[in-house]
Design a protein around this motif. Structure first.
Motif, PDB file in Angstrom:
ATOM      1  N   UNK A 402      35.706   1.729 -40.077  1.00  0.00           N
ATOM      2  CA  UNK A 402      35.892   0.378 -39.563  1.00  0.00           C
ATOM      3  C   UNK A 402      34.868  -0.600 -40.155  1.00  0.00           C
ATOM      4  N   UNK A 403      33.803  -0.072 -40.756  1.00  0.00           N
ATOM      5  CA  UNK A 403      32.745  -0.937 -41.270  1.00  0.00           C
ATOM      6  C   UNK A 403      33.271  -1.871 -42.354  1.00  0.00           C
ATOM      7  N   UNK A 404      34.197  -1.391 -43.173  1.00  0.00           N
ATOM      8  CA  UNK A 404      34.751  -2.223 -44.238  1.00  0.00           C
ATOM      9  C   UNK A 404      35.456  -3.448 -43.673  1.00  0.00           C
ATOM     10  N   UNK A 405      36.068  -3.296 -42.480  1.00  0.00           N
ATOM     11  CA  UNK A 405      36.735  -4.436 -41.854  1.00  0.00           C
ATOM     12  C   UNK A 405      35.733  -5.530 -41.488  1.00  0.00           C
ATOM     13  N   UNK A 406      34.583  -5.112 -40.985  1.00  0.00           N
ATOM     14  CA  UNK A 406      33.552  -6.092 -40.643  1.00  0.00           C
ATOM     15  C   UNK A 406      33.058  -6.825 -41.887  1.00  0.00           C
ATOM     16  N   UNK A 407      32.916  -6.101 -42.982  1.00  0.00           N
ATOM     17  CA  UNK A 407      32.474  -6.724 -44.234  1.00  0.00           C
ATOM     18  C   UNK A 407      33.489  -7.755 -44.704  1.00  0.00           C
ATOM     19  N   UNK A 408      34.774  -7.389 -44.640  1.00  0.00           N
ATOM     20  CA  UNK A 408      35.842  -8.315 -45.048  1.00  0.00           C
ATOM     21  C   UNK A 408      35.852  -9.547 -44.151  1.00  0.00           C
ATOM     22  N   UNK A 409      35.710  -9.333 -42.833  1.00  0.00           N
ATOM     23  CA  UNK A 409      35.679 -10.459 -41.901  1.00  0.00           C
ATOM     24  C   UNK A 409      34.507 -11.388 -42.191  1.00  0.00           C
ATOM     25  N   UNK A 410      33.357 -10.821 -42.532  1.00  0.00           N
ATOM     26  CA  UNK A 410      32.181 -11.635 -42.855  1.00  0.00           C
ATOM     27  C   UNK A 410      32.426 -12.458 -44.119  1.00  0.00           C
ATOM     28  N   UNK A 411      33.044 -11.849 -45.127  1.00  0.00           N
ATOM     29  CA  UNK A 411      33.337 -12.568 -46.380  1.00  0.00           C
ATOM     30  C   UNK A 411      34.300 -13.725 -46.127  1.00  0.00           C
ATOM     31  N   UNK A 412      35.343 -13.452 -45.312  1.00  0.00           N
ATOM     32  CA  UNK A 412      36.318 -14.500 -44.985  1.00  0.00           C
ATOM     33  C   UNK A 412      35.639 -15.649 -44.249  1.00  0.00           C
ATOM     34  N   UNK A 413      34.751 -15.324 -43.310  1.00  0.00           N
ATOM     35  CA  UNK A 413      34.052 -16.354 -42.541  1.00  0.00           C
ATOM     36  C   UNK A 413      33.182 -17.217 -43.451  1.00  0.00           C
ATOM     37  N   UNK A 414      32.446 -16.592 -44.371  1.00  0.00           N
ATOM     38  CA  UNK A 414      31.595 -17.333 -45.312  1.00  0.00           C
ATOM     39  C   UNK A 414      32.447 -18.261 -46.180  1.00  0.00           C
ATOM     40  N   UNK A 584      39.925  -7.470 -36.006  1.00  0.00           N
ATOM     41  CA  UNK A 584      38.901  -7.582 -34.972  1.00  0.00           C
ATOM     42  C   UNK A 584      39.337  -6.943 -33.661  1.00  0.00           C
ATOM     43  N   UNK A 585      40.640  -6.980 -33.365  1.00  0.00           N
ATOM     44  CA  UNK A 585      41.138  -6.402 -32.109  1.00  0.00           C
ATOM     45  C   UNK A 585      40.895  -4.895 -32.066  1.00  0.00           C
ATOM     46  N   UNK A 586      41.042  -4.222 -33.218  1.00  0.00           N
ATOM     47  CA  UNK A 586      40.784  -2.780 -33.274  1.00  0.00           C
ATOM     48  C   UNK A 586      39.308  -2.501 -33.020  1.00  0.00           C
ATOM     49  N   UNK A 587      38.459  -3.286 -33.672  1.00  0.00           N
ATOM     50  CA  UNK A 587      37.011  -3.100 -33.513  1.00  0.00           C
ATOM     51  C   UNK A 587      36.588  -3.347 -32.069  1.00  0.00           C
ATOM     52  N   UNK A 588      37.100  -4.429 -31.476  1.00  0.00           N
ATOM     53  CA  UNK A 588      36.760  -4.742 -30.078  1.00  0.00           C
ATOM     54  C   UNK A 588      37.241  -3.651 -29.125  1.00  0.00           C
ATOM     55  N   UNK A 589      38.470  -3.166 -29.367  1.00  0.00           N
ATOM     56  CA  UNK A 589      39.022  -2.126 -28.494  1.00  0.00           C
ATOM     57  C   UNK A 589      38.193  -0.856 -28.566  1.00  0.00           C
ATOM     58  N   UNK A 590      37.731  -0.507 -29.769  1.00  0.00           N
ATOM     59  CA  UNK A 590      36.905   0.689 -29.937  1.00  0.00           C
ATOM     60  C   UNK A 590      35.557   0.548 -29.240  1.00  0.00           C
ATOM     61  N   UNK A 591      34.978  -0.630 -29.354  1.00  0.00           N
ATOM     62  CA  UNK A 591      33.630  -0.831 -28.831  1.00  0.00           C
ATOM     63  C   UNK A 591      33.613  -1.158 -27.338  1.00  0.00           C
ATOM     64  N   UNK A 592      34.571  -1.998 -26.903  1.00  0.00           N
ATOM     65  CA  UNK A 592      34.498  -2.520 -25.534  1.00  0.00           C
ATOM     66  C   UNK A 592      35.790  -2.383 -24.737  1.00  0.00           C
ATOM     67  N   UNK A 593      36.861  -1.880 -25.353  1.00  0.00           N
ATOM     68  CA  UNK A 593      38.129  -1.768 -24.657  1.00  0.00           C
ATOM     69  C   UNK A 593      39.053  -2.933 -24.982  1.00  0.00           C
TER      70      UNK A 593
END
Length: 624
Positions: A402-414, A584-593
């Motif tokens: 899932x870490x690659x998704x966070x990297x992609x999200x960060x690049x898109x945000x920048x 982000x929904x997958x990441x949130x569900x994994x971490x916090x439900x």
């Protein structure tokens, strides 16, 4: 499957052409030929098995000592189901069934075992799930439910264990078709065996039958639609709420018999079971009086009785477990004292042995709670819930994949921040350039937020309503259809809104917030157990209808800016927001439900209202 898809595409093409004033024969003819050829090619195309450690069939096919022959294959929404025959060097043969080349299950035929005591003994010897059946009285095994019967070993064990009536629930229709065709003695010819096509958890909740036994044996699909733990259909079989469903479906002396893969799965299932018992006001030590665990060294089995076991019941089971080699690996019986050996052998080797798993024994003895164990474990043994049903995720924190998704999200945000400062490359403005750029910046941000909140809301809606349908794949299809239909109707009706577009966007967004709060936090917990088709359609259709209103109105406002690429940019921004939110929904569900996704969606909708208020306050619309 391919042919039916091709026919659908062809009919859709004809409908589109019929909208025109006249149908042109040449494109219809060309498209018909291409559709026919492609459907014939793909329907007969043998798709190779990907090289992956999870693909059991590939490993067996590459074994030079074993000859393999695919007897029949079937495609469905669950992937490819293969029935394969294996020929061994000693001349013997066997059949196994695979889903997408994985999750192999040996086909066990009742008629062959009825005619051969040696084959019967061999089959039951290697299936530890048969152990609990040997001790039950006739009135304790009147009915049983098998979730995921595989090639038939659970059915065979129940049949020869003298269970009066057996129901087996299988989610994959191709699986059932092949078994009824090639293994009728197990799947169709016995009057006391009933096969049902449904998802096991849904079946238990929907029909509310009572069973003396509920069997569940290693039901991992590992198909193309579920190659990662967060996509596994079976996760919903192992949650706190699922265990409560199973226990409520048992008779007073009923039992759950679950066969797992490893001690990690046993520990996590125990953690989940103990949390369910804690909710019912039962302590760890008391809950363990309902449980015993046996293992042949490969497949541990956990047996949970609705009522407590008695000393009289436990002692013969404990003795036979030792006699039959079911005391290897994870092993525990209640009401029996632990035995330990700690001595030095003649060759100065320190020999240590304990009869029961010491961790389980200590928890049962009230030395510490299982939750304390979970907190200090090297792997994730925390209970799983319907809100976060990732039973097979034994990793703490965010998984590596899932870490690659966070990297992609960060690049898109920048990138979005950078483009925001450069006005996103807006073209074709005539006059009032500064005001129009400022207004478009706000529209673009609203567009991104609308796309994000839309997908977050959709993810949560699908998750909470998934268990109301009898097939996870069907549920996604039905829910997606209803959601898109509601969106389409909402978008279509915006054609009647001629002015005050921002006001109507605000009304739609505010309605989404209020409706979501009422529906997801009040009505769903109350009506979920007794939901009807009308409730399902209403709970999806109304939010979907409202979600379809804001974006078309935003496009109408953008059109007034008179930019040559403004609408195209807004469509792109909305898509970016949606893709980012889906990851982000997958990441949130994994971490916090999953509940965290709806909370974030509502916060984003509130932010949209704030942006609209700012736009109105600055009176940008009137100035442009």
């Amino acid at each position: 499957m391919f042919i039916s898809s091709a026919v659908f595409i062809f009919l859709l093409f004809i409908i589109i052409l019929s909208i025109e004033k006249e149908i042109k024969i040449k494109p219809v003819l060309i498209f018909s030929i291409l559709t026919l050829v492609s459907s014939l090619v793909f329907s007969n195309l043998g798709i190779p098995i990907v090289k992956n450690d999870d693909k059991d069939l590939l490993r067996l096919m590459n074994n030079p000592a074993i000859e393999t022959r695919v007897v029949e294959s079937k495609w469905s929404l669950f992937g490819k189901t293969d029935l394969v025959e294996f020929s061994y060097p000693d001349g013997s043969r066997s059949l196994s069934i695979f889903i997408d080349g994985a999750a192999g299950s040996k086909v066990i035929k009742l008629d062959e075992l009825e005619n051969s005591q040696s084959k019967l003994g061999e089959a039951l010897k290697h299936f530890p799930g048969f152990f609990p059946l040997q001790f039950l009285k006739s009135n304790e095994k009147d009915t049983s439910l098998i979730i995921g019967p595989g090639g038939g070993i659970d059915i065979v064990a129940n049949y020869f264990g003298k269970v009066n009536f057996i129901e087996a629930v299988e989610v994959n229709p191709s699986f059932i078709e092949l078994m009824k065709k090639y293994n009728p003695s197990t799947f169709s010819s016995k009057p006391n065996i009933k096969i049902i096509q449904n998802e096991g958890r849904n079946y238990v909740r929907k029909f509310k039958n009572k069973y003396d036994l509920i069997f569940l044996t290693i039901p991992i699909t590992k198909s193309s639609r579920s190659t990662d733990f967060y996509m596994l259909t079976e996760n919903y079989l192992f949650t706190v709420e699922a265990i409560a469903d199973y226990l409520s479906a048992l008779t007073e002396d009923g039992r759950l018999v679950f066969t797992m893969h490893s001690y990690e799965e046993i520990y996590r299932f125990l953690s989940t079971y103990l949390e369910e018992q804690k909710r019912a006001g039962i302590s760890n030590s008391e809950a363990f009086k309902h449980v015993y665990i046996i293992s042949n060294g490969m497949k541990p089995v956990i047996v949970i009785k609705k009522n407590k076991f008695t000393q009289k019941e436990i002692e013969p089971r404990h003795l036979v477990a030792h006699q039959t080699g079911m005391d290897k690996g994870v092993f525990y019986f209640p009401l029996i004292e632990q035995v330990k050996i700690d001595t030095v052998l003649s060759n100065d080797i320190n020999f240590r042995w304990q009869m029961f798993d010491q961790v389980l024994y200590d928890v049962a003895d009230n030395k510490y709670s299982f939750s304390k164990l979970s907190e200090n474990a090297a792997i994730n043994l925390n209970p799983t819930y319907d809100d976060s049903p990732f039973f097979y995720n034994f990793q703490f924190g965010l998984p590596d994949n899932m870490a690659i998704l966070l990297i992609i999200l960060a690049i898109v945000l920048i990138w979005l921040i950078r483009e925001h400062k450069r006005n996103y490359g807006l073209l074709g403005l005539d006059g009032f350039t500064g005001l129009r750029n400022e207004l478009f910046k706000k529209y673009s941000l609203i567009s991104i937020l609308l796309g994000s909140s839309y997908f977050l809301l959709q993810a949560y809606t699908f998750q909470i309503l998934n268990l109301n349908l009898d097939s996870p794949t069907k549920s996604i299809s039905v829910l997606l259809f209803l959601f898109l239909l509601g969106n389409g109707i909402g978008s279509l009706l915006t054609m009647f809104i001629k002015k005050d577009h921002l006001r109507f966007i605000s009304i739609a967004v505010f309605s989404i917030i209020i409706l979501s709060l009422i529906e997801y936090f009040l009505l769903v917990p109350i009506l979920r157990e007794n939901s009807s088709l009308f409730w399902l359609i209403t709970s999806i259709g109304i939010p979907a209808f409202l979600c379809g209103i804001p974006f078309p109105l935003l496009l109408k406002l953008t059109a007034k800016i008179d930019s040559s690429n403004g609408i195209a940019l807004l469509l792109g921004f909305s898509s970016i927001g949606g893709v980012a939110a889906s990851s982000l929904s997958i990441i949130l569900a994994l971490m916090y439900g999953f509940k965290s996704t709806i909370i974030l969606a509502l916060l984003i909708y509130i932010s949209i209202l704030y942006l609209i208020h700012r736009t109105k306050r600055h009176n940008l619309l009137n100035e442009v």
